[in-house]
Design an enzyme around this catalytic site. Sequence first.
Site, PDB file in Angstrom:
ATOM      1  N   PHE A 160     -11.043  -0.355 -22.303  1.00 51.39           N
ATOM      2  CA  PHE A 160     -11.381  -1.523 -21.494  1.00 51.39           C
ATOM      3  C   PHE A 160     -10.169  -2.439 -21.401  1.00 51.39           C
ATOM      4  O   PHE A 160      -9.669  -2.923 -22.419  1.00 51.39           O
ATOM      5  CB  PHE A 160     -12.566  -2.279 -22.115  1.00 51.39           C
ATOM      6  CG  PHE A 160     -13.800  -1.442 -22.228  1.00 51.39           C
ATOM      7  CD1 PHE A 160     -14.737  -1.436 -21.217  1.00 51.39           C
ATOM      8  CD2 PHE A 160     -13.995  -0.618 -23.334  1.00 51.39           C
ATOM      9  CE1 PHE A 160     -15.873  -0.630 -21.312  1.00 51.39           C
ATOM     10  CE2 PHE A 160     -15.126   0.180 -23.442  1.00 51.39           C
ATOM     11  CZ  PHE A 160     -16.067   0.180 -22.423  1.00 51.39           C
ATOM     12  N   LYS A 161      -9.701  -2.649 -20.183  1.00 49.21           N
ATOM     13  CA  LYS A 161      -8.598  -3.567 -19.936  1.00 49.21           C
ATOM     14  C   LYS A 161      -9.211  -4.888 -19.477  1.00 49.21           C
ATOM     15  O   LYS A 161      -9.726  -4.997 -18.364  1.00 49.21           O
ATOM     16  CB  LYS A 161      -7.654  -2.992 -18.877  1.00 49.21           C
ATOM     17  CG  LYS A 161      -6.455  -3.854 -18.544  1.00 49.21           C
ATOM     18  CD  LYS A 161      -5.662  -3.201 -17.411  1.00 49.21           C
ATOM     19  CE  LYS A 161      -4.536  -4.076 -16.911  1.00 49.21           C
ATOM     20  NZ  LYS A 161      -3.911  -3.525 -15.696  1.00 49.21           N
ATOM     21  N   ILE A 162      -9.140  -5.890 -20.348  1.00 50.81           N
ATOM     22  CA  ILE A 162      -9.817  -7.156 -20.099  1.00 50.81           C
ATOM     23  C   ILE A 162      -8.822  -8.159 -19.529  1.00 50.81           C
ATOM     24  O   ILE A 162      -7.840  -8.527 -20.190  1.00 50.81           O
ATOM     25  CB  ILE A 162     -10.453  -7.701 -21.393  1.00 50.81           C
ATOM     26  CG1 ILE A 162     -11.396  -6.652 -22.012  1.00 50.81           C
ATOM     27  CG2 ILE A 162     -11.182  -9.010 -21.110  1.00 50.81           C
ATOM     28  CD1 ILE A 162     -12.552  -6.233 -21.131  1.00 50.81           C
TER      29      ILE A 162
END
Length: 306
Positions: free
Chosen positions: A167-169
Amino acid sequence: MAHTIHKGVFPVAPTVFDQEGRLDLEGQRRAIDFMIDAGSTGIAILANFSEQFSLTDSEREVIQRTVLEHVAGRVPVIVTTTHFSTQACAARSREAQAQGAAMVMVLPPYHGATIRVEQERIREFYQSISDQIDIPIMVQDAPISGTAMSAEFLASMAREIDNVSYFKIETAQAAAKLRKLIQLGGDAVEGPWDGEEGITLLPDLQAGATGAMSGGGYPDGIRSIFDAYAKGSTDLAAGLYQKWLPLINYENRQCGPATCKILMKEGGVIRSDHVRHPFAPVPPAIRAGLLEVARPLDPLVLRWAR
Protein backbone atom coordinates in the site's frame (compact mmCIF):
# COMPACT_ATOMS: atom_id res chain seq x y z
CA MET A 1 10.61 -20.29 -4.64
CA ALA A 2 11.24 -18.24 -1.51
CA HIS A 3 8.72 -15.52 -0.76
CA THR A 4 10.29 -12.09 -1.12
CA ILE A 5 9.09 -9.09 0.84
CA HIS A 6 10.14 -5.93 -0.96
CA LYS A 7 11.54 -3.10 1.13
CA GLY A 8 13.67 -0.06 0.42
CA VAL A 9 13.72 2.79 -2.07
CA PHE A 10 11.94 2.23 -5.41
CA PRO A 11 12.02 5.58 -7.23
CA VAL A 12 9.81 6.31 -10.21
CA ALA A 13 11.66 6.28 -13.53
CA PRO A 14 10.83 9.10 -15.91
CA THR A 15 9.68 8.35 -19.42
CA VAL A 16 12.43 9.90 -21.52
CA PHE A 17 11.46 11.84 -24.65
CA ASP A 18 13.52 13.65 -27.25
CA GLN A 19 12.99 17.34 -27.86
CA GLU A 20 10.14 16.57 -30.28
CA GLY A 21 8.32 14.43 -27.73
CA ARG A 22 9.20 11.02 -29.19
CA LEU A 23 10.34 8.13 -27.02
CA ASP A 24 14.11 8.19 -26.49
CA LEU A 25 14.93 4.57 -25.71
CA GLU A 26 18.68 5.13 -25.47
CA GLY A 27 18.02 7.86 -22.94
CA GLN A 28 15.54 5.58 -21.16
CA ARG A 29 18.19 2.92 -20.68
CA ARG A 30 20.73 5.47 -19.44
CA ALA A 31 18.20 6.82 -16.94
CA ILE A 32 17.63 3.29 -15.62
CA ASP A 33 21.38 2.62 -15.35
CA PHE A 34 21.88 5.86 -13.43
CA MET A 35 19.05 5.02 -11.04
CA ILE A 36 20.53 1.62 -10.29
CA ASP A 37 24.01 3.11 -9.81
CA ALA A 38 22.51 5.71 -7.46
CA GLY A 39 21.40 2.99 -5.06
CA SER A 40 17.78 2.30 -6.01
CA THR A 41 16.61 -0.88 -4.29
CA GLY A 42 14.19 -1.27 -7.16
CA ILE A 43 12.50 0.87 -9.81
CA ALA A 44 8.91 1.81 -10.58
CA ILE A 45 7.84 2.51 -14.16
CA LEU A 46 4.77 3.88 -15.92
CA ALA A 47 3.65 5.75 -12.80
CA ASN A 48 2.06 9.18 -12.86
CA PHE A 49 5.49 10.79 -12.44
CA SER A 50 6.44 8.78 -15.54
CA GLU A 51 3.75 10.74 -17.40
CA GLN A 52 1.97 7.44 -18.02
CA PHE A 53 -1.24 9.30 -18.84
CA SER A 54 0.47 10.93 -21.85
CA LEU A 55 1.49 7.62 -23.45
CA THR A 56 -0.34 5.60 -26.05
CA ASP A 57 -0.96 1.93 -25.32
CA SER A 58 1.75 0.93 -27.79
CA GLU A 59 4.23 3.33 -26.18
CA ARG A 60 3.45 1.84 -22.75
CA GLU A 61 4.24 -1.59 -24.14
CA VAL A 62 7.53 -0.36 -25.61
CA ILE A 63 8.62 1.28 -22.36
CA GLN A 64 7.66 -1.74 -20.28
CA ARG A 65 9.49 -4.18 -22.53
CA THR A 66 12.54 -1.94 -22.94
CA VAL A 67 12.98 -1.33 -19.21
CA LEU A 68 12.35 -4.89 -18.06
CA GLU A 69 14.72 -6.29 -20.67
CA HIS A 70 17.38 -3.72 -19.84
CA VAL A 71 17.13 -4.17 -16.08
CA ALA A 72 17.44 -7.91 -16.65
CA GLY A 73 16.85 -8.79 -13.02
CA ARG A 74 19.42 -6.41 -11.54
CA VAL A 75 16.72 -4.92 -9.32
CA PRO A 76 13.00 -5.64 -8.94
CA VAL A 77 10.69 -3.51 -11.09
CA ILE A 78 7.20 -2.36 -10.17
CA VAL A 79 4.94 -1.67 -13.16
CA THR A 80 1.92 0.59 -12.88
CA THR A 81 -0.99 -1.11 -14.65
CA THR A 82 -3.77 1.28 -13.63
CA HIS A 83 -6.87 1.33 -15.84
CA PHE A 84 -10.55 2.02 -15.12
CA SER A 85 -11.56 -1.26 -16.74
CA THR A 86 -11.07 -4.36 -14.62
CA GLN A 87 -10.51 -6.40 -17.76
CA ALA A 88 -7.92 -4.00 -19.18
CA CYS A 89 -6.09 -3.62 -15.86
CA ALA A 90 -5.93 -7.39 -15.42
CA ALA A 91 -4.58 -7.80 -18.96
CA ARG A 92 -1.91 -5.16 -18.35
CA SER A 93 -1.00 -6.88 -15.07
CA ARG A 94 -0.71 -10.31 -16.66
CA GLU A 95 1.56 -8.90 -19.36
CA ALA A 96 3.74 -7.11 -16.80
CA GLN A 97 4.15 -10.35 -14.86
CA ALA A 98 4.96 -12.30 -18.02
CA GLN A 99 7.72 -9.82 -18.87
CA GLY A 100 9.31 -10.02 -15.43
CA ALA A 101 7.69 -7.40 -13.20
CA ALA A 102 8.12 -8.03 -9.48
CA MET A 103 4.89 -6.22 -8.60
CA VAL A 104 2.12 -4.15 -10.14
CA MET A 105 0.83 -0.85 -8.76
CA VAL A 106 -2.81 -0.02 -9.30
CA LEU A 107 -5.01 2.97 -8.44
CA PRO A 108 -8.67 2.27 -7.68
CA PRO A 109 -10.89 2.68 -10.77
CA TYR A 110 -11.84 6.26 -11.58
CA HIS A 111 -12.30 8.50 -14.58
CA GLY A 112 -12.19 12.26 -14.72
CA ALA A 113 -13.58 14.37 -11.91
CA THR A 114 -16.84 12.56 -11.35
CA ILE A 115 -16.84 8.90 -12.37
CA ARG A 116 -16.24 6.70 -9.32
CA VAL A 117 -17.42 3.27 -8.23
CA GLU A 118 -18.72 2.07 -4.89
CA GLN A 119 -16.51 0.28 -2.38
CA GLU A 120 -17.74 -3.20 -3.21
CA ARG A 121 -16.88 -2.70 -6.89
CA ILE A 122 -13.38 -1.56 -5.84
CA ARG A 123 -12.98 -4.77 -3.85
CA GLU A 124 -14.15 -6.84 -6.83
CA PHE A 125 -11.74 -4.92 -9.08
CA TYR A 126 -8.69 -5.82 -6.98
CA GLN A 127 -9.95 -9.36 -6.38
CA SER A 128 -10.27 -9.98 -10.11
CA ILE A 129 -6.76 -8.70 -10.81
CA SER A 130 -5.34 -10.80 -7.97
CA ASP A 131 -7.07 -13.91 -9.33
CA GLN A 132 -5.24 -13.51 -12.66
CA ILE A 133 -1.63 -12.94 -11.48
CA ASP A 134 0.84 -14.42 -9.01
CA ILE A 135 2.82 -11.30 -8.05
CA PRO A 136 1.95 -8.71 -5.39
CA ILE A 137 -0.38 -5.80 -6.01
CA MET A 138 0.39 -2.39 -4.55
CA VAL A 139 -2.73 -0.32 -3.95
CA GLN A 140 -1.94 3.32 -4.68
CA ASP A 141 -3.97 5.38 -2.22
CA ALA A 142 -3.62 8.86 -3.66
CA PRO A 143 -5.79 11.98 -4.05
CA ILE A 144 -5.46 11.83 -7.85
CA SER A 145 -8.09 9.08 -7.93
CA GLY A 146 -10.59 11.12 -5.94
CA THR A 147 -11.47 7.87 -4.17
CA ALA A 148 -11.46 7.73 -0.38
CA MET A 149 -10.37 4.35 0.98
CA SER A 150 -10.24 3.99 4.75
CA ALA A 151 -7.49 2.15 6.60
CA GLU A 152 -10.16 -0.37 7.63
CA PHE A 153 -11.09 -1.04 3.99
CA LEU A 154 -7.46 -1.35 2.87
CA ALA A 155 -6.67 -3.72 5.75
CA SER A 156 -9.69 -5.87 4.92
CA MET A 157 -8.50 -6.22 1.32
CA ALA A 158 -5.02 -7.18 2.57
CA ARG A 159 -6.52 -9.91 4.74
CA GLU A 160 -9.02 -11.20 2.18
CA ILE A 161 -7.36 -10.82 -1.26
CA ASP A 162 -4.27 -12.97 -1.75
CA ASN A 163 -1.99 -10.67 -3.71
CA VAL A 164 -3.11 -7.33 -2.27
CA SER A 165 -0.29 -6.81 0.20
CA TYR A 166 1.41 -3.46 -0.53
CA PHE A 167 0.00 0.00 0.00
CA LYS A 168 1.46 3.31 -1.13
CA ILE A 169 -0.17 5.91 1.10
CA GLU A 170 -0.17 9.43 -0.32
CA THR A 171 -3.18 10.96 1.41
CA ALA A 172 -3.26 13.74 3.99
CA GLN A 173 -2.01 12.58 7.41
CA ALA A 174 -0.26 9.69 5.69
CA ALA A 175 1.70 8.67 8.79
CA ALA A 176 -1.44 8.30 10.90
CA LYS A 177 -3.08 6.23 8.18
CA LEU A 178 0.00 4.02 7.86
CA ARG A 179 0.00 3.37 11.61
CA LYS A 180 -3.65 2.40 11.54
CA LEU A 181 -3.23 0.22 8.45
CA ILE A 182 -0.32 -1.65 10.02
CA GLN A 183 -2.27 -2.11 13.26
CA LEU A 184 -5.40 -3.40 11.51
CA GLY A 185 -3.76 -5.42 8.76
CA GLY A 186 -0.98 -7.10 10.70
CA ASP A 187 1.15 -9.52 8.69
CA ALA A 188 -1.21 -9.25 5.71
CA VAL A 189 0.22 -5.77 5.08
CA GLU A 190 3.63 -6.81 3.80
CA GLY A 191 4.51 -3.39 2.43
CA PRO A 192 3.28 -0.18 4.04
CA TRP A 193 4.98 2.39 1.80
CA ASP A 194 5.65 6.10 1.64
CA GLY A 195 4.99 8.11 -1.54
CA GLU A 196 4.55 11.72 -2.63
CA GLU A 197 8.21 12.11 -3.63
CA GLY A 198 9.30 11.58 -0.02
CA ILE A 199 7.81 14.83 1.28
CA THR A 200 6.50 12.91 4.32
CA LEU A 201 9.28 10.31 4.39
CA LEU A 202 10.50 10.77 7.97
CA PRO A 203 7.09 10.70 9.68
CA ASP A 204 6.11 7.78 7.46
CA LEU A 205 9.21 5.84 8.51
CA GLN A 206 8.41 6.66 12.12
CA ALA A 207 4.93 5.24 11.50
CA GLY A 208 6.37 1.96 10.22
CA ALA A 209 6.77 2.42 6.47
CA THR A 210 9.12 -0.17 5.01
CA GLY A 211 9.36 1.19 1.47
CA ALA A 212 9.55 4.53 -0.29
CA MET A 213 8.54 5.41 -3.84
CA SER A 214 10.14 8.77 -4.56
CA GLY A 215 11.18 10.66 -7.67
CA GLY A 216 13.98 9.30 -9.85
CA GLY A 217 16.50 12.13 -9.72
CA TYR A 218 18.29 11.50 -6.44
CA PRO A 219 17.83 7.94 -5.14
CA ASP A 220 21.14 8.32 -3.29
CA GLY A 221 19.67 11.10 -1.17
CA ILE A 222 16.50 9.18 -0.35
CA ARG A 223 18.56 6.06 0.40
CA SER A 224 20.71 7.97 2.87
CA ILE A 225 17.62 8.88 4.91
CA PHE A 226 16.02 5.45 4.57
CA ASP A 227 19.17 3.52 5.43
CA ALA A 228 20.02 5.65 8.46
CA TYR A 229 16.55 5.14 9.86
CA ALA A 230 16.60 1.40 9.14
CA LYS A 231 19.87 1.08 11.06
CA GLY A 232 18.37 2.82 14.10
CA SER A 233 20.24 6.09 13.59
CA THR A 234 17.11 8.17 13.97
CA ASP A 235 18.89 11.44 14.74
CA LEU A 236 21.06 11.03 11.65
CA ALA A 237 17.98 10.20 9.56
CA ALA A 238 16.24 13.33 10.84
CA GLY A 239 19.26 15.46 9.96
CA LEU A 240 19.51 13.96 6.48
CA TYR A 241 15.79 14.47 5.95
CA GLN A 242 16.19 18.15 6.79
CA LYS A 243 19.19 18.34 4.46
CA TRP A 244 17.36 16.90 1.45
CA LEU A 245 13.92 18.34 2.20
CA PRO A 246 14.35 21.58 0.18
CA LEU A 247 15.07 19.52 -2.95
CA ILE A 248 12.19 17.16 -2.18
CA ASN A 249 9.97 20.20 -1.79
CA TYR A 250 11.05 21.54 -5.18
CA GLU A 251 10.02 18.27 -6.75
CA ASN A 252 6.76 17.88 -4.85
CA ARG A 253 5.58 21.49 -5.04
CA GLN A 254 7.38 23.26 -7.87
CA CYS A 255 8.65 21.15 -10.77
CA GLY A 256 6.76 17.86 -10.51
CA PRO A 257 7.57 15.16 -13.11
CA ALA A 258 10.07 17.47 -14.82
CA THR A 259 12.36 17.46 -11.76
CA CYS A 260 14.33 14.31 -12.38
CA LYS A 261 14.54 15.08 -16.11
CA ILE A 262 16.04 18.50 -15.41
CA LEU A 263 18.57 16.95 -13.02
CA MET A 264 19.36 14.12 -15.45
CA LYS A 265 19.85 16.50 -18.35
CA GLU A 266 22.03 18.80 -16.28
CA GLY A 267 24.22 15.84 -15.34
CA GLY A 268 24.40 14.45 -18.87
CA VAL A 269 22.35 11.32 -18.17
CA ILE A 270 19.79 12.22 -20.83
CA ARG A 271 19.82 14.68 -23.74
CA SER A 272 16.40 16.28 -23.26
CA ASP A 273 14.26 17.17 -20.26
CA HIS A 274 11.16 17.44 -22.47
CA VAL A 275 7.76 16.86 -20.85
CA ARG A 276 4.83 16.22 -23.13
CA HIS A 277 2.32 18.91 -23.97
CA PRO A 278 -0.01 20.03 -22.44
CA PHE A 279 2.56 20.12 -19.64
CA ALA A 280 4.45 23.37 -19.97
CA PRO A 281 8.23 23.54 -19.65
CA VAL A 282 9.43 24.56 -16.20
CA PRO A 283 10.04 28.34 -16.20
CA PRO A 284 13.76 29.22 -16.39
CA ALA A 285 13.79 30.91 -12.98
CA ILE A 286 12.22 27.85 -11.30
CA ARG A 287 14.63 25.54 -13.13
CA ALA A 288 17.54 27.67 -11.92
CA GLY A 289 16.18 27.54 -8.37
CA LEU A 290 15.95 23.76 -8.49
CA LEU A 291 19.57 23.45 -9.58
CA GLU A 292 20.69 26.01 -7.01
CA VAL A 293 19.17 23.85 -4.28
CA ALA A 294 20.49 20.60 -5.78
CA ARG A 295 24.15 21.46 -6.39
CA PRO A 296 25.29 21.81 -2.75
CA LEU A 297 23.87 18.34 -2.04
CA ASP A 298 26.21 16.85 -4.69
CA PRO A 299 23.73 14.20 -5.87
CA LEU A 300 25.15 11.53 -8.15
CA VAL A 301 22.84 12.62 -10.96
CA LEU A 302 24.86 15.82 -11.52
CA ARG A 303 28.14 13.93 -11.97
CA TRP A 304 27.20 10.41 -13.13
CA ALA A 305 27.97 11.11 -16.79
CA ARG A 306 30.81 13.58 -16.29
